[in-house]
Scaffold this active site. Structure first.
Site, PDB file in Angstrom:
ATOM      1  N   ALA A  31       0.818  -1.226   0.000  1.00 25.25           N
ATOM      2  CA  ALA A  31       0.000   0.000   0.000  1.00 25.25           C
ATOM      3  C   ALA A  31       0.848   1.270   0.000  1.00 25.25           C
ATOM      4  O   ALA A  31       0.298   2.373  -0.049  1.00 25.25           O
ATOM      5  CB  ALA A  31      -0.933   0.001   1.214  1.00 25.25           C
ATOM      6  N   GLY A  34       2.091   3.186  -5.775  1.00 22.70           N
ATOM      7  CA  GLY A  34       1.447   2.675  -6.978  1.00 22.70           C
ATOM      8  C   GLY A  34       0.016   2.198  -6.811  1.00 22.70           C
ATOM      9  O   GLY A  34      -0.830   2.875  -6.228  1.00 22.70           O
ATOM     10  N   TYR A  80       9.826 -12.817 -13.883  1.00 24.20           N
ATOM     11  CA  TYR A  80       8.559 -12.142 -13.578  1.00 24.20           C
ATOM     12  C   TYR A  80       7.392 -12.879 -14.225  1.00 24.20           C
ATOM     13  O   TYR A  80       6.353 -13.094 -13.594  1.00 24.20           O
ATOM     14  CB  TYR A  80       8.618 -10.686 -14.063  1.00 24.20           C
ATOM     15  CG  TYR A  80       7.384  -9.882 -13.700  1.00 24.20           C
ATOM     16  CD1 TYR A  80       7.146  -9.497 -12.382  1.00 24.20           C
ATOM     17  CD2 TYR A  80       6.455  -9.520 -14.668  1.00 24.20           C
ATOM     18  CE1 TYR A  80       6.014  -8.766 -12.043  1.00 24.20           C
ATOM     19  CE2 TYR A  80       5.324  -8.787 -14.344  1.00 24.20           C
ATOM     20  CZ  TYR A  80       5.109  -8.414 -13.031  1.00 24.20           C
ATOM     21  OH  TYR A  80       3.986  -7.691 -12.691  1.00 24.20           O
ATOM     22  N   GLU A 119       5.861   3.117  -9.523  1.00 22.19           N
ATOM     23  CA  GLU A 119       7.269   3.043  -9.107  1.00 22.19           C
ATOM     24  C   GLU A 119       7.888   1.680  -9.453  1.00 22.19           C
ATOM     25  O   GLU A 119       9.015   1.377  -9.052  1.00 22.19           O
ATOM     26  CB  GLU A 119       7.375   3.305  -7.604  1.00 22.19           C
ATOM     27  CG  GLU A 119       6.940   4.705  -7.235  1.00 22.19           C
ATOM     28  CD  GLU A 119       7.007   4.975  -5.738  1.00 22.19           C
ATOM     29  OE1 GLU A 119       7.727   4.255  -5.020  1.00 22.19           O
ATOM     30  OE2 GLU A 119       6.331   5.912  -5.298  1.00 22.19           O
TER      31      GLU A 119
HETATM   32  N1  LIG Z   1       3.508  -1.543 -12.986  1.00 15.81           N
HETATM   33  C1  LIG Z   1       3.084  -2.412 -13.887  1.00 15.81           C
HETATM   34  O1  LIG Z   1       3.304  -2.239 -15.114  1.00 15.81           O
HETATM   35  C2  LIG Z   1       2.302  -3.625 -13.454  1.00 15.81           C
HETATM   36  C3  LIG Z   1       1.578  -4.326 -14.438  1.00 15.81           C
HETATM   37  C4  LIG Z   1       0.857  -5.450 -14.066  1.00 15.81           C
HETATM   38  C5  LIG Z   1       0.864  -5.867 -12.754  1.00 15.81           C
HETATM   39  N2  LIG Z   1       1.580  -5.188 -11.829  1.00 15.81           N
HETATM   40  C6  LIG Z   1       1.561  -5.696 -10.449  1.00 15.81           C
HETATM   41  O2  LIG Z   1       0.925  -4.751  -9.626  1.00 15.81           O
HETATM   42  C7  LIG Z   1       1.408  -4.875  -8.286  1.00 15.81           C
HETATM   43  C8  LIG Z   1       1.784  -3.492  -7.760  1.00 15.81           C
HETATM   44  O3  LIG Z   1       2.781  -2.934  -8.582  1.00 15.81           O
HETATM   45  P1  LIG Z   1       2.937  -1.354  -8.810  1.00 15.81           P
HETATM   46  O4  LIG Z   1       2.958  -1.141 -10.271  1.00 15.81           O
HETATM   47  O5  LIG Z   1       1.972  -0.605  -7.980  1.00 15.81           O
HETATM   48  O6  LIG Z   1       4.440  -1.165  -8.269  1.00 15.81           O
HETATM   49  P2  LIG Z   1       5.087  -0.147  -7.203  1.00 15.81           P
HETATM   50  O7  LIG Z   1       4.631   1.233  -7.458  1.00 15.81           O
HETATM   51  O8  LIG Z   1       6.543  -0.450  -7.250  1.00 15.81           O
HETATM   52  O9  LIG Z   1       4.479  -0.660  -5.820  1.00 15.81           O
HETATM   53  C9  LIG Z   1       4.826  -1.932  -5.327  1.00 15.81           C
HETATM   54  C10 LIG Z   1       4.350  -2.056  -3.891  1.00 15.81           C
HETATM   55  O10 LIG Z   1       4.662  -3.388  -3.427  1.00 15.81           O
HETATM   56  C11 LIG Z   1       5.318  -3.277  -2.164  1.00 15.81           C
HETATM   57  N3  LIG Z   1       6.198  -4.406  -1.949  1.00 15.81           N
HETATM   58  C12 LIG Z   1       7.166  -4.878  -2.764  1.00 15.81           C
HETATM   59  N4  LIG Z   1       7.768  -5.939  -2.188  1.00 15.81           N
HETATM   60  C13 LIG Z   1       7.152  -6.125  -0.990  1.00 15.81           C
HETATM   61  C14 LIG Z   1       7.329  -7.050   0.076  1.00 15.81           C
HETATM   62  N5  LIG Z   1       8.270  -8.000   0.043  1.00 15.81           N
HETATM   63  N6  LIG Z   1       6.514  -6.952   1.161  1.00 15.81           N
HETATM   64  C15 LIG Z   1       5.567  -6.004   1.206  1.00 15.81           C
HETATM   65  N7  LIG Z   1       5.362  -5.089   0.246  1.00 15.81           N
HETATM   66  C16 LIG Z   1       6.156  -5.163  -0.832  1.00 15.81           C
HETATM   67  C17 LIG Z   1       6.042  -1.929  -2.218  1.00 15.81           C
HETATM   68  O11 LIG Z   1       6.177  -1.405  -0.898  1.00 15.81           O
HETATM   69  P3  LIG Z   1       7.509  -1.384  -0.002  1.00 15.81           P
HETATM   70  O12 LIG Z   1       8.685  -1.237  -0.942  1.00 15.81           O
HETATM   71  O13 LIG Z   1       7.285  -0.204   0.902  1.00 15.81           O
HETATM   72  O14 LIG Z   1       7.480  -2.688   0.724  1.00 15.81           O
HETATM   73  C18 LIG Z   1       5.027  -1.077  -2.961  1.00 15.81           C
HETATM   74  O15 LIG Z   1       4.060  -0.580  -2.074  1.00 15.81           O
HETATM   75  C19 LIG Z   1       2.559  -5.878  -8.353  1.00 15.81           C
HETATM   76  O16 LIG Z   1       2.092  -7.157  -7.938  1.00 15.81           O
HETATM   77  C20 LIG Z   1       2.922  -5.902  -9.820  1.00 15.81           C
HETATM   78  O17 LIG Z   1       3.505  -7.134 -10.204  1.00 15.81           O
HETATM   79  C21 LIG Z   1       2.282  -4.068 -12.138  1.00 15.81           C
END
Ligand SMILES: NC(=O)c1ccc[n+]([C@@H]2O[C@H](COP(=O)([O-])OP(=O)(O)OC[C@H]3O[C@@H](n4cnc5c(N)ncnc54)[C@H](OP(=O)(O)O)[C@@H]3O)[C@@H](O)[C@H]2O)c1
Length: 247
Positions: free
Chosen positions: A18, A21, A158, A194
């Site tokens: 949370a 992103g 991934y 991010e």
């Molecule tokens: N961005 C894309 O293009 C995309 C596309 C499809 C799906 N997704 C999926 O959407 C989800 C969110 O991604 P986003 O795009 O919002 O990325 P983001 O902006 O990098 O946010 C990722 C979030 O996950 C948390 N996180 C990462 N590792 C963690 C861990 N070990 N324990 C707890 N929290 C963790 C981070 O928080 P902390 O670092 O503070 O822990 C951050 O809040 C992911 O599952 C990703 O695979 C993303």
């Protein structure tokens, strides 16, 4: 929007990842609809700031979902009045060291992706699901990816993690039929968040260059809107997979 059976005033939601992103956008959207949101991630400072901005009561929970012990003890860590979780958003994930030929990958980064996106997601589900099943009430939304059903080169780890998410989610959904617990997988294409900077350990320039190669991207808010749409369906409807891509 109408109040659904699950997303009403005072519903308790847990959102992993949370602090940035998609997860952040979902937490804000749920709170705006009256939910009490437990905001979980590793960066506690960000969670504290987020919770202070939420329109309804929220709770910051420092949680690394790759830490099995912490995840297994998750419910016990929560104040009693936050333990009946109605909505779980399995969102936390990353692609550390990704977009790289497999033979050049660092083994520890590869393991961290699987440990978070697959094992951490399953373990979080395991920590929450028994109580949902016992009450016959709950909705789990897992953020997968279009990479859960399709692949590209230099993306193998991934892609493997999101194929695992997709297989797990489909199998578990069948198991949950008739239990009162619904399970949805929201599968976005490219989202500008991010995520790319996290992949390259905070290298914002590289992340910016990456996103600028694409004509369009979804925003975290677009995905949050889709998540709320799935929660707003009546109890007899389960949206199984919801794929969204930039147009
Ligand atoms: N961005 C894309 O293009 C995309 C596309 C499809 C799906 N997704 C999926 O959407 C989800 C969110 O991604 P986003 O795009 O919002 O990325 P983001 O902006 O990098 O946010 C990722 C979030 O996950 C948390 N996180 C990462 N590792 C963690 C861990 N070990 N324990 C707890 N929290 C963790 C981070 O928080 P902390 O670092 O503070 O822990 C951050 O809040 C992911 O599952 C990703 O695979 C993303």
């Amino acid at each position: 929007m109408p109040d659904s059976a699950i997303l009403g005033e005072g519903a308790v939601a847990l959102v992993t990842g949370a602090s940035a992103g998609i997860g952040r956008a979902v937490a804000v959207a749920l709170s705006a609809r009256g939910a009490r949101v437990i905001c979980a991630a590793r960066r506690q400072d960000r969670l504290a700031a987020l919770v202070s901005e939420l329109p309804n009561p929220g709770l910051a929970l420092e949680l690394d979902i790759a830490n099995g012990e912490a995840v297994d003890g998750l419910l016990a860590q929560l104040p009693e009045e936050w333990r009946q979780i109605d909505i779980l958003i399995n969102n936390a994930g990353h692609d550390l060291g990704g977009r790289q030929a497999f033979h050049q990958r660092a083994a520890d980064d590869m393991a961290a992706v699987i440990q978070t996106n697959v094992t951490g997601m399953m373990r979080t589900t395991l920590a929450i699901l028994p109580e949902m099943r016992a009450r016959g009430r709950g909705h789990i939304v897992t953020i997968g990816s279009v990479n859960g059903v399709e692949w590209t080169a230099n993306h193998s780890v991934y892609v493997a993690s999101k194929f695992a998410v997709h297989g797990f989610t489909n199998s578990l959904r069948q198991e949950l039929q008739g239990t009162g617990v619904r399970l949805t997988e929201v599968m976005p294409g490219l989202v500008r968040s991010e995520f790319a900077a996290a992949r390259w350990r905070g290298d914002e320039d590289r992340a910016e260059k990456f996103y600028s190669r694409f004509d369009a991207a979804l925003s975290p808010q677009d995905v949050a809107d889709a998540v709320l749409y799935t929660l707003d369906t009546p109890p007899h409807v389960n949206i199984c997979d919801l794929v969204l891509r930039p147009a």
